[in-house]
Write a protein that holds these residues in place. Structure first.
Motif, PDB file in Angstrom:
ATOM      1  N   LEU A 112       0.845  -1.196   0.000  1.00 24.69           N
ATOM      2  CA  LEU A 112       0.000   0.000   0.000  1.00 24.69           C
ATOM      3  C   LEU A 112       0.877   1.241   0.000  1.00 24.69           C
ATOM      4  N   GLU A 113       0.534   2.186  -0.864  1.00 25.16           N
ATOM      5  CA  GLU A 113       1.245   3.461  -0.881  1.00 25.16           C
ATOM      6  C   GLU A 113       0.283   4.551  -1.326  1.00 25.16           C
ATOM      7  N   GLN A 114      -0.149   5.374  -0.368  1.00 20.00           N
ATOM      8  CA  GLN A 114      -1.155   6.401  -0.645  1.00 20.00           C
ATOM      9  C   GLN A 114      -2.361   5.760  -1.312  1.00 20.00           C
ATOM     10  N   GLY A 115      -2.693   6.172  -2.538  1.00 15.27           N
ATOM     11  CA  GLY A 115      -3.868   5.634  -3.197  1.00 15.27           C
ATOM     12  C   GLY A 115      -3.602   4.402  -4.042  1.00 15.27           C
ATOM     13  N   SER A 116      -2.453   3.752  -3.861  1.00 11.99           N
ATOM     14  CA  SER A 116      -2.103   2.575  -4.665  1.00 11.99           C
ATOM     15  C   SER A 116      -2.127   1.309  -3.833  1.00 11.99           C
ATOM     16  N   LEU A 117      -2.668   0.242  -4.417  1.00  9.12           N
ATOM     17  CA  LEU A 117      -2.652  -1.078  -3.791  1.00  9.12           C
ATOM     18  C   LEU A 117      -2.131  -2.067  -4.822  1.00  9.12           C
ATOM     19  N   THR A 118      -1.130  -2.866  -4.446  1.00 10.43           N
ATOM     20  CA  THR A 118      -0.537  -3.840  -5.359  1.00 10.43           C
ATOM     21  C   THR A 118      -0.408  -5.187  -4.663  1.00 10.43           C
ATOM     22  N   ILE A 119      -0.840  -6.234  -5.358  1.00 17.02           N
ATOM     23  CA  ILE A 119      -0.623  -7.605  -4.900  1.00 17.02           C
ATOM     24  C   ILE A 119       0.141  -8.302  -6.025  1.00 17.02           C
ATOM     25  N   PRO A 120       1.447  -8.559  -5.848  1.00 17.18           N
ATOM     26  CA  PRO A 120       2.251  -9.120  -6.944  1.00 17.18           C
ATOM     27  C   PRO A 120       1.809 -10.515  -7.376  1.00 17.18           C
ATOM     28  N   ASN A 121       1.384 -11.358  -6.427  1.00 20.79           N
ATOM     29  CA  ASN A 121       0.965 -12.723  -6.745  1.00 20.79           C
ATOM     30  C   ASN A 121      -0.305 -13.034  -5.969  1.00 20.79           C
ATOM     31  N   VAL A 122      -1.447 -12.896  -6.615  1.00 19.58           N
ATOM     32  CA  VAL A 122      -2.697 -13.097  -5.884  1.00 19.58           C
ATOM     33  C   VAL A 122      -2.928 -14.572  -5.591  1.00 19.58           C
ATOM     34  N   SER A 123      -3.628 -14.812  -4.491  1.00 18.89           N
ATOM     35  CA  SER A 123      -4.054 -16.165  -4.137  1.00 18.89           C
ATOM     36  C   SER A 123      -5.557 -16.128  -3.891  1.00 18.89           C
ATOM     37  N   LEU A 124      -6.169 -17.289  -3.691  1.00 18.10           N
ATOM     38  CA  LEU A 124      -7.610 -17.348  -3.486  1.00 18.10           C
ATOM     39  C   LEU A 124      -8.036 -16.546  -2.258  1.00 18.10           C
ATOM     40  N   SER A 125      -7.162 -16.458  -1.248  1.00 18.50           N
ATOM     41  CA  SER A 125      -7.503 -15.731  -0.021  1.00 18.50           C
ATOM     42  C   SER A 125      -7.592 -14.225  -0.240  1.00 18.50           C
ATOM     43  N   ASP A 126      -7.074 -13.728  -1.358  1.00 19.70           N
ATOM     44  CA  ASP A 126      -7.122 -12.287  -1.635  1.00 19.70           C
ATOM     45  C   ASP A 126      -8.470 -11.847  -2.214  1.00 19.70           C
ATOM     46  N   ALA A 127      -9.293 -12.801  -2.628  1.00 19.59           N
ATOM     47  CA  ALA A 127     -10.581 -12.448  -3.219  1.00 19.59           C
ATOM     48  C   ALA A 127     -11.439 -11.700  -2.202  1.00 19.59           C
ATOM     49  N   GLY A 128     -12.220 -10.742  -2.663  1.00 16.52           N
ATOM     50  CA  GLY A 128     -13.107  -9.999  -1.768  1.00 16.52           C
ATOM     51  C   GLY A 128     -13.434  -8.628  -2.314  1.00 16.52           C
ATOM     52  N   MET A 129     -14.122  -7.834  -1.491  1.00 12.02           N
ATOM     53  CA  MET A 129     -14.515  -6.470  -1.851  1.00 12.02           C
ATOM     54  C   MET A 129     -13.521  -5.496  -1.229  1.00 12.02           C
ATOM     55  N   TYR A 130     -12.943  -4.659  -2.054  1.00 16.71           N
ATOM     56  CA  TYR A 130     -11.947  -3.689  -1.605  1.00 16.71           C
ATOM     57  C   TYR A 130     -12.528  -2.282  -1.725  1.00 16.71           C
ATOM     58  N   GLN A 131     -12.120  -1.414  -0.797  1.00 20.68           N
ATOM     59  CA  GLN A 131     -12.530  -0.011  -0.826  1.00 20.68           C
ATOM     60  C   GLN A 131     -11.326   0.882  -0.621  1.00 20.68           C
ATOM     61  N   CYS A 132     -11.237   1.905  -1.463  1.00 20.35           N
ATOM     62  CA  CYS A 132     -10.260   2.966  -1.260  1.00 20.35           C
ATOM     63  C   CYS A 132     -10.999   4.137  -0.624  1.00 20.35           C
ATOM     64  N   VAL A 133     -10.443   4.668   0.451  1.00 22.27           N
ATOM     65  CA  VAL A 133     -11.071   5.757   1.199  1.00 22.27           C
ATOM     66  C   VAL A 133     -10.167   6.987   1.120  1.00 22.27           C
ATOM     67  N   ALA A 134     -10.738   8.101   0.683  1.00 22.10           N
ATOM     68  CA  ALA A 134     -10.008   9.372   0.646  1.00 22.10           C
ATOM     69  C   ALA A 134     -10.701  10.335   1.605  1.00 22.10           C
ATOM     70  N   GLU A 135      -9.918  11.021   2.431  1.00 22.00           N
ATOM     71  CA  GLU A 135     -10.542  11.931   3.395  1.00 22.00           C
ATOM     72  C   GLU A 135      -9.648  13.115   3.720  1.00 22.00           C
ATOM     73  N   ASN A 136     -10.307  14.227   3.998  1.00 28.01           N
ATOM     74  CA  ASN A 136      -9.669  15.355   4.664  1.00 28.01           C
ATOM     75  C   ASN A 136     -10.649  15.834   5.734  1.00 28.01           C
ATOM     76  N   ARG A 137     -10.358  16.952   6.381  1.00 25.92           N
ATOM     77  CA  ARG A 137     -11.206  17.361   7.508  1.00 25.92           C
ATOM     78  C   ARG A 137     -12.583  17.838   7.080  1.00 25.92           C
ATOM     79  N   HIS A 138     -12.824  17.907   5.765  1.00 27.69           N
ATOM     80  CA  HIS A 138     -14.117  18.376   5.277  1.00 27.69           C
ATOM     81  C   HIS A 138     -15.002  17.270   4.712  1.00 27.69           C
ATOM     82  N   GLY A 139     -14.477  16.039   4.640  1.00 24.99           N
ATOM     83  CA  GLY A 139     -15.320  14.964   4.121  1.00 24.99           C
ATOM     84  C   GLY A 139     -14.564  13.671   3.890  1.00 24.99           C
ATOM     85  N   VAL A 140     -15.331  12.597   3.683  1.00 21.66           N
ATOM     86  CA  VAL A 140     -14.796  11.257   3.417  1.00 21.66           C
ATOM     87  C   VAL A 140     -15.558  10.676   2.234  1.00 21.66           C
TER      88      VAL A 140
END
Length: 201
Positions: A112-140
């Motif tokens: 994970l790096e800021q807004g980036s997510l990388t999985i070099p070698n996915v496995s079955l356990s990586d399956a699922g729903m992912y969410q990226c969250v961006a926020e500042n003091r005025h909103g999410v």
């Protein structure tokens, strides 16, 4: 006597043309306030007896807004998966990630790096729903995507073992076997019914 009132920017820039001055009440109105309108302003009151200046800083703030969202991915086992989300906002938004509603932390295979997510070698356990969250003091804000990890048995439908005609005795023959499969298969070779084993030839 009643002073005259004027407005100016303390940084030397011009007051935006869209601004409206209400001289009688000493009011400066800036419709549709934007980032370029931010800065230091001065109200100057002056009559024959003297002059006084009041200073204030206008600061632009904005809640996050997506400029790049993530979308669903279907990946085979051991493939590389990379997502990137980007948002504008003032102040600049920070990012974090969730998987199936739970905070996702950097670990071995998940980068994970800021807004980036990388999985070099996915496995079955990586399956699922992912969410990226961006926020500042005025909103999410959230953007979501599903990672589906699929396993594929060896498929030779697009791979042909070519018949090789030896032109010269002692020549070299190369036969390639590249079936589509996930995860990567192990290979063995047979000549007729006999398993071939590596030797000096």
């Amino acid at each position: 006597p009643v002073p005259t009132i004027s407005w100016r920017r303390a940084d030397g820039k011009q007051i935006p043309r869209k601004a409206r001055r209400h001289r009688s009440s000493g009011l400066l109105e800036i419709p549709n306030f934007q980032q370029e309108d931010a800065g230091p302003y001065e109200c100057v009151a002056e009559n024959v007896r003297g002059k006084n200046v009041a200073r204030g800083q206008l600061t632009f703030y904005a809640q996050p807004s997506w400029t790049q969202q993530i979308s669903d991915v279907h990946a085979a086992i051991e493939e590389r998966v990379a997502w990137e989300c980007r948002a504008s906002g003032r102040p600049k938004p920070s990012y974090h990630w969730l998987k199936d509603g739970e905070p996702l932390l950097p670990q071995g295979r998940v980068q994970l790096e800021q807004g980036s997510l990388t999985i070099p070698n996915v496995s079955l356990s990586d399956a699922g729903m992912y969410q990226c969250v961006a926020e500042n003091r005025h909103g999410v804000i959230f953007t979501s995507a599903e990672l589906s990890v699929i396993a594929i048995g060896p498929d030779f439908s697009k791979t042909l073992l070519k018949k090789v005609t030896l032109v010269k005795v002692g020549g070299e023959v190369i036969i390639e076997c590249k079936p589509k499969a996930s995860p990567r298969p192990t290979y063995s070779w047979k000549k007729g019914k006999d398993i071939l084993r590596e030797n000096e030839r």
